[in-house]
Structures are given as structure tokens and as C-alpha cells.
Design an enzyme around this catalytic site. Structure first.
Site: not given
Lengths: 486, 101
Positions: A77, A152, A176
């Protein structure tokens, strides 16, 4: 080559046998990912040059037959620091930021000889549940390109679901990792707070943030957590508790396990298909020999509200560091120092980040601190106590991960409706517990995820229960059409 | 505290947070923040008498280390991320500008 329906163990075997080199594997993974990008946009950066260089190094050293992760393509990420590689956190603010170090979790993946092919898309500074707030465009759900991948960690989840990589790291502050895992039909683990070092993770809400793996299956997930967990002197909140081998005895079944099914998590707002899938999952666990009983977590319904006071407060403090001085975006329209701060921040942050900074600044401001921040922190205690009460008599808690399957891109939900999407995952972060999502059904071709919540530092029991469920169901074997035929 | 937040308050909060809102953004954010804060009052339903607040969930408290200075020797690399550098130092606009606001 794509990795749809593939697992780390079998790819590892091909590498050990010499059927394929790490360089070939990496090149094919990158080529497949690039093809998928036109439809999905899972990545902010595909780091072809470094990935191939690394693959060649591993080939030179030779595959370690005892290390299943050796040579395996993965993704990170974009809020995790990667040395010399753009780390934007999905924000214009960091659109030119190349860290001089890598974070601990990233380093541990490198030490395990995985090959990171890139940095995945995400909501700006991890603030969002749809990956739509990214400065680098929206990510599309591989199961249905008109749907969001969740967020997210939407890019990390989509990259695994689309078969780009075999594992990706995400971060989870209020859901997330788990919600995008659910929306993408894959396995996502948010470990216990403190299990994985946060050093080198760009901070959103420091008392909630936790890094964890997203993978095609339960075993691979446990394998990755084995490598990234553990104490780190650079993160004073990381735990010095011993890290067990999460894969050992993973196949020991659920016989005699006690699982709580909280009634508050199946009520209003949860779609019928999701509710049915969770009830079927509960029946499946009974069939496999577990005791499943209804329990109550009465304060969880206040989780979202308390979270949207505490998390933005922590964020407003954490994001003060972005001032246009030392790194990141600097406005060219500033005539003095104060304008430099104000204009760099106003031009560099997107709307959702501004909303949360203002919410937090308000909640912490004089006159509101006791009424908002302190009150929310007290409610947080009650939410935690509810879990403690249930865990006196139960080993695990079973809930849906999200109230609905993936929703449509560009639905322009108002912020409050969007926040409610995390109603079932937020309480877990409030209490610092481990929570994971795994595939539990489908609704109109979209995956449904179920959440298992465990006792602090008892990811082992969660993996066992998840493994047993996966073994006795075939939801995880279905793959999205994108990226080739099943 | 159940009154909706005013434009003035949002403006003030934005300035505390070193953010500026355009004339168009101010009503937009005021409206949204008002809606979000509308749910805050629901916490008043919860009796928190004698309940201690939770600010952190870690059991690691007061972790100490020796206070030893450590030069990582990475000044030049660090400065490569700085937007404006002169003579090995980060350059900013003048701190006090009489002609500014």
C-alpha cells in the site's frame, strides 16, 4: 501469468523445481498487472526496474526451499515507506516524496525475499472506504468494474483479486483491510494492535492504525503475517509478545470452539443477502462441530460516532507535519511563512482529508474537548468491555464484514452515509482486537465477506477457524472474470 | 452543543488547522461538518459515569531507551525531498512580510 486461484505454496514449488525463474515470474506478473491496469488502476506505481533487479538477485542466490515467500510477487500500500520509491499515500501532498528508508513491515517482506512489484492505490492518507478519494484516480472492483473496490486499501485488495500478485500489505484504521477484502472476495487480516510495527507507516490515527496482509487464501495470509509480525524498537507500541507460527496446526478444525454471533451486527442496515450469508456461515460452523450462540455487544452501535471524534482528532495532529517546508508539496503562491503553511496544505490536501482535519481540530478545541473527545474515549472503554465480557465465554466472534457488497463507483454518497459503511469493522479497532475478513458468499455476482474477531494476540484461533471454513466452502475458489478465464 | 455548526466556526476551525476555504467551499464544508457532528450528540445517551477514557490500547507503557545521539549521516538524501534548498539548508519565504496579510 496471473495468480487467480493460485497459492504461494504451489508457485513456490514451481520456483524450487526450476519450472520458472523469479525473473520470469516477476516479468509475467508485471505484464499481467499492466494489462489489468487499464481496467482496474490498482497501482499508483509499478516499480518494474527495481522488481526485476531484485528478482535477478534472488535467482542468483537461488530459491530457498525452506522459505515459501522467496521470489513471490507482492505489492505494498502506498502509505508504507519504500526507500527511493514514490510513497504518496494517495495524496497530492506527497506526489514527489521518495523516502530515504523503508518501513519495518516492508523491510521484513524484503528480508523474506518477496519481490514487490509496486505501490497500490488508496484513499488519500487512508481516509475513505472506497479508494475514491485518491489523487491518482479511482480503482475499479475486478468483479464488476462499475463498483468500488472498497477502501482504503482498495488497490491492495484489487491487485490480489485481479491476480496481479499473491499477497499485498494493507493498513486498517477502521476497516481498511477487511472491507476491501470483503468487496474483492479475498482474505484480509487486521492483526491485534501492536502485533505489526507501524514504523514507516504514514500515520492516520495512531491508536488504531495496524498493518496486515491481503491474500487469496487463509494459509497464505498466515504465512505473510508470520513474517511481518513482531516487536520493533522503532515502534514503542509494538508488542514484545512472542509471535507463534500462525500456520502450525492451522488444519486442526473448530470442534468444541465457541463462537459468538452478536445480534447487533445483523440488524438494521445489513442487507438481506449479507445477513443470510452470515447465518449460513454460522450453520456451517455448527456442522463442523463448533458451538455458535447469539451474544450481545450493546455499545458497538456507538462505535462509528466515537470513531469519527477520536480518529480525526488523532489525524488532525498527525497531519500537522505536512507544512510544505521539509518535504512534500509546496505552494508557489505563498508570500510569507504563514501563507506557505496555509496554501501548501489547502492546495495539497483533498476534501476528505480537510474534512477530517477540521473535525478533529474542532473536537480537540477548547470547550469541546470534554464533551467530544473525552466522552468518545469513555465510550471506547465501554465498547472494549463488551468484547471482554463476550470473550470470557467465547473463542471468536462472527459478524458480517460490511453491511452490503461493493457499492457503485461515483454514487456520490454524502460523507456520513460513507462513514456508516464501517459500522461493523470500527469497534474492532476501538478495542485493538484482531479482525479478519474471508469470503462467505455472493450477491448478484459480488462477493460477501464475513468477519472473525479474536481475543487480543489470538490470531492463531482465527486462522484455524477461517481455514476450516475455507476448506468446507468454495467461495474463495471463484474468481472475477477480469484477467482471464477461471 | 446540538446546534449545527456555523460558517464562522468552520472558518475559525479551518484557520486553526492552517487551511483556507474559498467562498464556495465554506458553505459546502459547513453543511457536511454539521451533518457529521449531528450524530455526535448520540453519545450523550451513554452513561459514562466512573468510566475511565481509553486513549491507547497498547499494554506497552513508558518504554525507555538510552538517550544516545545517533547521526544517520543522511542529510544530503533528506534534503533531496525538500522543495527549496540553498547551501545545504532548507529555504523558506520571509517569516514576516509587512506587505502580506
Amino acid at each position: 501469468m496471473n495468480f487467480l486461484n493460485k497459492d504461494i505454496t504451489s508457485i513456490h514449488q514451481s520456483l524450487v523445481n526450476g519450472d520458472i525463474t523469479v525473473e520470469q515470474l516477476t516479468k509475467e506478473a508485471i505484464e499481467n498487472s499492466k494489462n489489468n491496469e487499464k481496467n482496474i488502476n490498482a497501482f499508483i506505481t509499478i516499480d518494474e526496474e527495481n522488481a526485476i533487479k531484485r528478482a535477478q538477485e534472488i535467482d542468483k542466490r537461488g530459491i530457498n526451499p525452506d522459505n515459501l515467500l522467496s521470489g513471490i510477487p507482492v505489492a505494498m500500500k502506498d502509505n508504507m515507506l519504500t526507500k527511493d520509491v514514490l510513497t504518496s499515500a494517495g495524496s497530492k501532498m506527497l506526489s514527489n516524496f521518495k523516502p530515504i528508508i523503508s518501513g519495518t513491515a516492508v523491510n521484513k517482506m524484503l528480508d523474506a525475499d518477496t519481490v514487490s512489484i509496486g505501490k497500490t492505490n488508496m484513499d488519500e492518507f487512508a481516509m475513505g472506504s472506497s479508494t475514491e478519494t485518491s489523487y491518482y484516480g479511482k480503482t475499479h472492483n475486478p468483479w464488476n468494474l462499475d463498483k468500488v473496490p472498497g477502501g482504503s486499501s482498495g488497490g491492495s485488495a484489487a491487485s490480489v483479486a485481479a491476480g496481479d500478485v499473491l499477497a499485498a500489505l494493507g493498513s486498517d484504521t477502521g476497516g481498511s483491510i477487511r472491507q476491501p477484502a470483503a468487496f474483492n472476495g479475498i482474505v484480509g487480516m487486521k492483526p491485534t494492535y501492536g502485533r505489526v510495527s507501524r514504523w514507516g507507516l504514514i500515520a492516520f490515527a495512531s491508536s488504531f492504525d495496524q498493518i496486515g496482509p491481503l491474500t487469496n487464501n487463509v494459509y497464505d495470509n498466515a504465512l505473510v503475517l508470520n513474517h511481518i509480525a513482531g516487536h520493533d524498537e522503532h515502534d514503542l507500541t509494538s508488542s514484545d509478545k512472542e509471535v507463534p507460527d500462525f500456520t502450525s496446526n492451522i488444519d486442526s478444525g473448530v470442534k468444541g470452539m465457541k463462537i459468538g454471533l452478536p445480534k447487533e451486527y445483523l440488524g438494521e442496515g445489513v442487507s438481506d443477502d449479507v445477513r443470510e450469508a452470515i447465518k449460513s456461515a454460522a450453520d456451517k460452523y455448527r456442522e463442523m462441530g463448533a458451538d455458535v450462540e447469539e451474544v450481545s455487544l450493546p455499545h458497538s452501535k456507538y462505535g462509528v460516532t466515537a470513531y469519527y471524534i477520536i480518529a480525526p482528532s488523532e489525524a488532525s495532529s498527525n497531519l500537522q507535519r505536512f507544512d510544505g517546508i521539509r518535504y512534500g508539496y509546496r505552494s508557489e503562491n505563498a508570500k510569507n511563512l504563514d501563507q506557505l503553511y496555509v496554501k501548501s496544505r489547502s492546495e495539497g490536501f483533498g476534501d476528505e482529508v480537510k474534512r477530517r482535519i477540521m473535525l478533529g481540530t474542532y473536537s480537540l478545541s477548547a470547550g469541546f474537548f470534554d464533551a467530544y473527545f473525552k466522552k468518545a474515549a469513555e465510550v471506547r472503554t465501554l465498547i472494549t468491555k463488551d468484547f471482554q465480557n463476550v470473550f470470557q465465554n467465547y473463542d471468536l466472534i462472527l459478524t458480517p464484514t460490511a453491511p452490503t457488497p461493493a457499492f457503485g463507483l461515483d454514487e456520490n454518497k454524502d460523507p456520513l452515509t460513507m462513514y456508516m459503511n464501517d459500522v461493523l469493522t470500527i469497534p474492532v479497532n476501538m478495542a485493538g482486537l484482531p479482525g479478519m475478513s474471508l469470503p462467505a458468499g455472493f450477491s448478484d455476482g459480488l462477493p460477501i465477506g464475513m468477519q472473525l474477531i479474536g481475543k487480543p494476540f489470538d490470531e492463531t484461533t482465527m486462522y484455524k477457524a477461517a481455514y476450516a471454513f475455507e476448506k468446507n466452502t468454495d467461495f474463495h475458489k471463484q474468481t472475477p472474470k477480469i484477467g482471464g478465464d477461471k | 452543543m446540538s446546534e449545527k455548526i456555523s460558517k464562522n466556526t468552520v472558518s475559525h476551525v479551518a484557520s486553526l488547522a492552517k487551511l483556507e476555504l474559498t467562498d464556495k467551499q465554506l458553505p459546502y464544508f459547513t453543511d457536511q461538518l454539521g451533518n457529521i457532528m449531528g450524530i455526535f450528540d448520540s453519545l450523550n445517551e451513554v452513561d459514562t459515569t466512573d468510566v475511565e477514557p481509553t486513549f491507547s490500547v497498547t499494554d506497552q507503557i513508558n518504554v525507555m531507551r538510552e538517550d544516545i545521539a545517533d547521526n544517520w549521516g543522511e542529510r544530503d538524501q533528506l534534503l533531496q525531498n525538500a522543495p527549496d534548498v540553498a547551501d545545504g539548508l532548507i529555504r523558506t519565504p520571509t517569516i514576516i512580510d509587512e506587505s502580506g496579510d
